[in-house]
Design an enzyme around this catalytic site. Structure first.
Site, short mmCIF file in Angstrom:
data_model
loop_
_atom_site.label_atom_id
_atom_site.label_comp_id
_atom_site.label_asym_id
_atom_site.label_seq_id
_atom_site.Cartn_x
_atom_site.Cartn_y
_atom_site.Cartn_z
N HIS A 87 0.83 -1.20 0.00
CA HIS A 87 0.00 0.00 0.00
C HIS A 87 0.87 1.25 0.00
CE1 HIS A 87 -3.27 2.73 0.60
NE2 HIS A 87 -2.75 3.18 1.73
N SER A 88 0.58 2.18 -0.91
CA SER A 88 1.26 3.46 -1.01
C SER A 88 2.77 3.23 -1.22
CB SER A 88 0.96 4.30 0.24
OG SER A 88 1.25 5.66 0.04
N MET A 89 3.63 3.69 -0.34
CA MET A 89 5.05 3.41 -0.49
C MET A 89 5.29 1.91 -0.61
SD MET A 89 8.30 4.13 2.10
CE MET A 89 8.12 2.60 3.05
N SER A 115 -1.55 -0.86 -4.22
CA SER A 115 -2.65 -0.11 -3.64
C SER A 115 -2.23 1.33 -3.35
CB SER A 115 -3.08 -0.78 -2.32
OG SER A 115 -3.96 0.03 -1.58
N HIS A 223 -7.24 7.87 0.63
CA HIS A 223 -5.99 7.15 0.48
C HIS A 223 -5.95 5.88 1.32
CE1 HIS A 223 -1.87 6.81 -0.86
NE2 HIS A 223 -1.44 6.67 0.39
#
Length: 243
Positions: A87-89, A115, A223
């Site tokens: 997820h994200s980073m 994601s 987010h």
């Protein structure tokens, strides 16, 4: 100390789901995910240095140093069908790890789930300089991450700010190589319909990084849409495409 944390050890797993947290996040973010999945699925989280039980270890500020270390531990695991989810980073770390895993000849990593991040950085961070503490806090708050109230407590701020600052430095400076080989694994992309940094069209760009199948799913939320939708995301991560 190991990067891999088993939330539900399985003696002979039919499938392994390896979860990569967001910037500032820890392995505990995915702690409850095993309850959403069949007992034959082993759920593992990546614990980056400098946080949780690894708080005494130095933080790692570059992708080129972080990803190979995670890759080495994943290659040492028993070779069962494995899905990587970030997820994200964590999406970028999972992708870079999979590139290295496939280059090493591992063919049991069957799917990458990305994601809350596209394959290229958001325009807002393209060429960004090093962020100040206030800019880091503002960015985290704008994304609506869990526990944003920690910035109001001086002690907690002093504990978590170095971690988040390090991770933002890592991901702000990361760029996917233009000459990166195409993945062989399937790719599934997830995003929230109100994410202020990543649009559904952005995550569609992941289709271009693989020769395998691609699917995308848009959820209601920002987010951190996956917090209320954890069960659905977990099930889609390990399901067959089209299920």
């Amino acid at each position: 100390m190991s990067y891999l944390v088993r939330h539900r050890p399985v003696a002979a797993p039919a499938l392994r789901l390896v979860c990569f947290p967001h910037a500032g996040g820890g392995a505990a973010f995915f702690r409850d995910w095993p309850r959403h999945l069949d007992p034959s699925v082993e759920v593992v989280s990546v614990r980056y240095p400098g946080r949780e039980t690894r708080h005494a270890e130095p933080l790692i500020p570059t992708m080129d140093e972080l990803s190979p270390q995670i890759t080495a531990e994943l290659l040492a695991e028993a070779p069962v069908p494995t899905v990587l989810l970030g997820h994200s980073m964590g999406a970028a770390v999972a992708y870079e790890s999979l590139l290295r895993l496939e280059a090493a000849g591992a063919d049991h990593f069957t799917r990458l789930c990305v994601s809350g991040r596209g394959p290229t950085p958001p325009a807002a961070v393209a060429g960004i300089r090093t962020r100040t503490d206030e800019e880091v806090i503002a960015a985290v708050t704008a994304l609506g991450g869990p526990h944003v109230q920690i910035w109001e407590d001086p002690d907690l701020r002093g504990l978590f700010l170095p971690i988040v600052r390090n991770d933002f430095l890592l991901i702000d400076n990361y760029r996917r190589r233009r000459d990166a080989p195409l993945l062989r694994a399937e790719v599934t992309a997830f995003t929230g319909d109100r994410d202020p940094r990543v649009t559904p069209r952005d995550v569609e760009g992941w289709a271009a990084v693989t020769t395998g199948a691609f699917a995308a799913h848009v959820f209601e939320g920002g987010h951190f849409y996956l917090v209320p939708h954890a069960e659905r995301v977990a099930r889609l991560a390990v399901a067959r495409h089209g299920a």
